[in-house]
Design a protein around this motif. Structure first.
Motif, short mmCIF file in Angstrom:
data_model
loop_
_atom_site.label_atom_id
_atom_site.label_comp_id
_atom_site.label_asym_id
_atom_site.label_seq_id
_atom_site.Cartn_x
_atom_site.Cartn_y
_atom_site.Cartn_z
N ARG A 236 0.88 -1.16 -0.08
CA ARG A 236 0.08 -0.10 -0.06
C ARG A 236 0.98 1.42 0.02
O ARG A 236 0.40 2.38 -0.20
N ALA A 237 1.93 1.15 0.54
CA ALA A 237 2.95 2.28 0.38
C ALA A 237 3.00 3.07 -0.99
O ALA A 237 3.25 4.33 -1.07
N GLN A 238 3.08 2.23 -1.79
CA GLN A 238 2.97 2.53 -3.24
C GLN A 238 1.70 2.48 -4.03
O GLN A 238 1.24 1.48 -3.90
N PRO A 239 1.00 3.59 -4.12
CA PRO A 239 -0.22 3.44 -4.74
C PRO A 239 -0.36 2.89 -5.91
O PRO A 239 0.65 2.94 -6.49
N PRO A 240 -1.56 2.04 -6.24
CA PRO A 240 -1.58 1.51 -7.57
C PRO A 240 -1.68 2.47 -8.83
O PRO A 240 -1.95 3.60 -8.76
N PRO A 241 -1.33 2.17 -9.82
CA PRO A 241 -1.42 2.76 -10.86
C PRO A 241 -2.72 3.11 -11.44
O PRO A 241 -3.68 2.76 -11.18
N THR A 242 -2.73 4.30 -12.13
CA THR A 242 -3.90 4.84 -12.56
C THR A 242 -4.31 4.20 -13.74
O THR A 242 -3.53 3.79 -14.70
N GLU A 243 -5.82 3.84 -14.02
CA GLU A 243 -6.08 3.07 -15.04
C GLU A 243 -6.88 3.91 -15.79
O GLU A 243 -7.58 5.02 -15.38
N THR A 244 -6.64 3.78 -17.07
CA THR A 244 -7.55 4.46 -18.12
C THR A 244 -8.37 3.75 -18.87
O THR A 244 -8.20 2.55 -18.94
N GLU A 245 -9.84 4.49 -19.19
CA GLU A 245 -10.74 3.70 -19.84
C GLU A 245 -10.36 3.05 -21.17
O GLU A 245 -10.97 1.88 -21.79
N THR A 246 -9.21 3.74 -21.70
CA THR A 246 -9.07 3.14 -23.15
C THR A 246 -8.17 2.03 -23.26
O THR A 246 -8.04 1.45 -24.36
N GLU A 247 -7.62 1.41 -21.94
CA GLU A 247 -6.86 0.57 -22.20
C GLU A 247 -7.50 -0.94 -21.78
O GLU A 247 -8.08 -1.31 -20.95
N SER A 248 -7.67 -1.71 -23.04
CA SER A 248 -8.58 -3.18 -23.01
C SER A 248 -7.68 -4.05 -22.48
O SER A 248 -6.47 -3.85 -22.23
N ASP A 249 -8.34 -5.10 -21.80
CA ASP A 249 -7.57 -6.10 -21.35
C ASP A 249 -6.66 -6.70 -22.49
O ASP A 249 -5.49 -7.07 -22.16
N PRO A 250 -7.10 -7.26 -23.56
CA PRO A 250 -6.17 -7.72 -24.62
C PRO A 250 -4.91 -6.58 -24.96
O PRO A 250 -3.65 -7.08 -24.93
N ASP A 251 -4.98 -5.17 -24.89
CA ASP A 251 -4.14 -4.34 -24.86
C ASP A 251 -2.99 -4.65 -23.75
O ASP A 251 -1.47 -4.58 -24.05
N LEU A 252 -3.52 -4.56 -22.57
CA LEU A 252 -3.00 -4.77 -21.41
C LEU A 252 -2.24 -5.93 -21.36
O LEU A 252 -0.84 -6.06 -20.84
N TRP A 253 -2.76 -7.03 -21.62
CA TRP A 253 -2.20 -8.47 -21.71
C TRP A 253 -1.12 -8.40 -22.71
O TRP A 253 -0.05 -8.88 -22.40
N ARG A 254 -1.16 -7.98 -23.70
CA ARG A 254 -0.30 -7.89 -24.84
C ARG A 254 1.26 -7.24 -24.29
O ARG A 254 2.13 -7.78 -24.43
N ARG A 255 0.96 -6.21 -23.79
CA ARG A 255 2.13 -5.29 -23.18
C ARG A 255 2.70 -6.21 -21.93
O ARG A 255 4.02 -6.31 -21.77
N ALA A 256 1.84 -6.96 -21.04
CA ALA A 256 2.43 -7.64 -20.03
C ALA A 256 3.33 -8.87 -20.59
O ALA A 256 4.27 -9.14 -19.95
N ALA A 257 2.77 -9.43 -21.83
CA ALA A 257 3.37 -10.27 -22.35
C ALA A 257 4.96 -10.06 -22.71
O ALA A 257 5.70 -10.94 -22.67
N ALA A 258 4.89 -8.68 -23.18
CA ALA A 258 6.26 -8.22 -23.59
C ALA A 258 7.07 -7.73 -22.35
O ALA A 258 8.35 -7.34 -22.58
N GLY A 259 6.46 -7.89 -21.10
CA GLY A 259 7.53 -7.67 -19.99
C GLY A 259 7.28 -6.60 -19.12
O GLY A 259 7.58 -6.11 -18.34
#
Lengths: 203, 438
Positions: free
Chosen positions: A12-35
């Motif tokens: 909790r000491a580090q607040p979670p990142p801000t989420e934007t409406e434009t980022e879909s799960d598939p987009d996030l997943w693809r970026r996560a897959a790239a590291g």
């Protein structure tokens, strides 16, 4: 070596990142897959509550649900580079993983079932549930439902896990199970009939 | 039946302290575990064991116990996982290597640009949540300006013809270049389309958005496809269903379709026996994904229940294709049919591959509990090829297994977690003694 990405999973000491409406799960997943850990963090923040609730509905124990949820996201992290997210939401896949985590442990560890039966007597664990009115009734009802679900055929059980307990659409469940949607509907129909009978018989 | 009908407890907001614990646990495991150190199944067991002991759950699970149950090594001694584009390129390269080997084995290298000129455009895979390894991988490749596509399964390589013209959907420049029996559809994308929405026109199956890149598209596996399966496509934006889907004609058959696993059985399947008819019911049920349809063979089976509507016997079988296993539960008439290829029911562990060196349990045995019978009576798995007889015991109860082609099925006392075994060869010589843990 430091992981790449701006934001990372943190306490909790580090607040979670801000989420934007434009980022879909598939987009996030693809970026996560790239590291990119920050993208995975957003997926975690977006779906943690849903996965935790689903895990409770699969186990009847909030404490066990927490551990299942942890395992689900760790599994997702490990497999992110191998999986292509084909639905709009990561939830169907995460729910399917949760179901397999629970089923796998039920099969291989008798202590899992023994522990679940002991959960109501171990409510001294200092968790949020103590503060919620009706917790014991909820847990009892959940175990009644789970006992009824356990008697269903395997294929119906999987559909109930996803559609009834997880509240996924039949198309999302079909994609997660890799069967035709019509098959999910027919299984759900049979499962409903059996559950209605079983749960009406529950005192 | 809705939530209300069965009175499910309401969902809850996650308390901040729970979210924090999950963050900490995940962060520690992500940072400290090598990318292929799988501990997932153990995590729940460890958590439960700790739960039974009282309030140590959070503290200990956050430490990240490893597969042996011992405490993890210091994070400073373990490498952090690093996943980069080069890892993905390496995976794509390995996949194309296997495709090239399949082409060579099929004697079709003259039809393809040399492997050294191949460029990966899209690499995707399909895997069930229970599996460690993908059961299908697919690459869209371009070489010398020609696109072609390659699908692999645990036993088979399928590649499209680089010289074949696309089979265009009427009035569009979206055309198919491959449709595999295992369900992948891929081709060229109309440049005016943002995305390609694609789906089967039967079975009320939903449309999905195909993966697109550099003018090529690749669907996710669309269940079973044969020459009679209508495939529909349409332009899609933001993952929406297309307004005017149209038929995507079937393209020319792949020029390479070859079993490249030397252990996999090929040739005609004998589906005329009782076991063959049971397997046929599993293989022909159109509702399920059946990878590598032509490779599966009947293995050991036992009756596991009765279809409540028809009274027909339901059989549970461990099917095999010489190299891998599948679970089949079916009636001969197909009214009941469940098939799980390349699946043995264990989360995040490698698939069982044949032959095995010692008797090995199939974790997801045919389920008598699925059909009103006592839980956990069936013990099933695989044995080395030389095993001709397998004697089992639970406490004082002794019983023999049925052995077919290195697979075994037996019925023992319900609920037994530990089963002792002794195996013998055809001459009666003792081969193995041990214990199967369920």
């Amino acid at each position: 070596m430091k992981p790449t990405g701006v934001a990372t999973l943190s306490a909790r000491a580090q607040p979670p990142p801000t989420e934007t409406e434009t980022e879909s799960d598939p987009d996030l997943w693809r970026r996560a897959a790239a590291g990119d850990q920050s993208s995975f963090t957003l997926l975690f923040e977006r779906h943690a509550t849903a996965v935790w609730n689903h895990a409770y509905r699969l186990t009847g124990s909030w404490a066990t649900a927490e551990d299942v949820a942890s395992t689900v996201f760790l599994t997702a992290w490990r497999k992110r580079a191998e999986m292509t997210l084909v639905r709009d939401s990561a939830l169907p896949w995460l729910y399917a993983v949760a179901g397999n985590v629970v089923r796998s442990e039920r099969r291989s560890a008798a202590r899992f079932l023994r522990a679940l039966r002991r959960v109501p007597d171990e409510s001294t664990v200092d968790d949020h549930a103590d503060a919620v009115a009706g917790r014991v009734d909820d847990d009892r009802r959940m175990r009644e439902v789970l006992a009824a679900v356990e008697t269903l055929p395997r294929a119906e059980r999987e559909v109930v896990d996803l559609c009834l307990l997880g509240e996924l659409s039949t198309s999302d469940a079909a994609a997660a199970m890799r069967v035709a949607e019509v098959s999910v509907r027919s299984r759900m129909s049979r499962a409903r009939a059996r559950l209605r009978t079983l749960l009406e018989e529950t005192p | 039946m809705s939530d209300n009908e069965i009175q499910l407890p309401p969902r809850r907001e996650m308390p901040p302290e729970v979210r924090d614990r999950l963050r900490v646990d995940l962060r520690r495991n992500i940072d400290t575990e090598p990318s292929h150190n799988h501990r997932a199944p153990i995590a729940v067991a460890a958590g439960v064991a700790i739960l039974a002991g009282g309030g140590l759950l959070v503290a200990q699970s956050a430490q990240g116990f490893n597969a042996t149950g011992s405490a993890p090594t210091s994070s400073s001694t373990k490498p952090r996982p690093t996943f980069t584009a080069s890892d993905e390129n390496a995976k794509a390269g390995q996949h194309m290597d296997r495709c090239w080997e399949g082409i060579k084995k099929a004697g079709k290298t003259a039809l393809f640009p040399d492997r050294s000129r191949w460029q990966s455009v899209i690499k995707t895979s399909s895997m069930g949540p229970a599996a460690k390894d993908p059961d299908q991988e697919f690459s869209a490749i371009r070489a010398d300006g020609k696109p072609f596509f390659c699908e692999t399964t645990p036993v088979k390589v399928t590649v499209s013809d680089p010289s074949a013209p696309p089979a265009y959907a009427a009035g569009t420049r979206t055309g198919a270049l491959i449709m595999t029996p295992n369900g992948f559809v891929a081709g060229v994308q109309d440049p005016t389309w943002q995305n390609v929405a694609i789906g089967r026109a039967i079975g009320m199956y939903s449309f999905d958005t195909a993966k697109s890149r550099e003018g090529l598209f690749v669907s996710r596996p669309l269940l079973r496809i044969n020459q009679d399966t209508p495939i529909m496509v349409g332009p899609s934006a933001n993952n929406q269903k297309p307004d005017a889907p149209r038929v995507l004609p079937h393209p020319a058959s792949p020029v390479v379709s070859i079993v490249d696993n030397p252990k996999t059985v090929t040739g005609q399947q004998d589906l005329n026996t009782l076991a063959g008819r049971v397997l046929a019911a599993c293989l022909t049920d159109p509702r399920h994904k059946v990878l590598d349809l032509e490779t599966w063979r009947p293995g050991a089976m036992t009756k596991i229940g009765v279809n409540q509507q028809t009274g027909a016997d339901i059989w549970g079988m461990i099917a095999h294709n010489g190299s891998h296993l599948a679970l089949c539960e079916a009636t001969v008439d197909g009214k009941t049919a469940e098939f799980y290829p390349y699946h043995d029911g264990e989360l995040d562990r490698p698939m069982i591959t044949l032959p095995v060196a010692k008797p090995t349990l199939f974790p997801d045995s045919p389920s008598m509990d699925n059909h009103g019978q006592p839980v956990g009576r069936v013990v099933s798995g695989v044995v080395p090829p030389q095993v001709a007889r397998m004697a089992l015991s639970v406490d004082e109860t002794r019983f023999d297994a049925v052995i077919v082609d290195g697979t075994f099925v037996a019925e023992g006392p319900p609920g037994a977690r530990t089963v002792k075994y002794t195996t013998f060869d055809a001459a009666g010589k003792l081969l193995h003694e041990g214990t199967l843990q369920r």
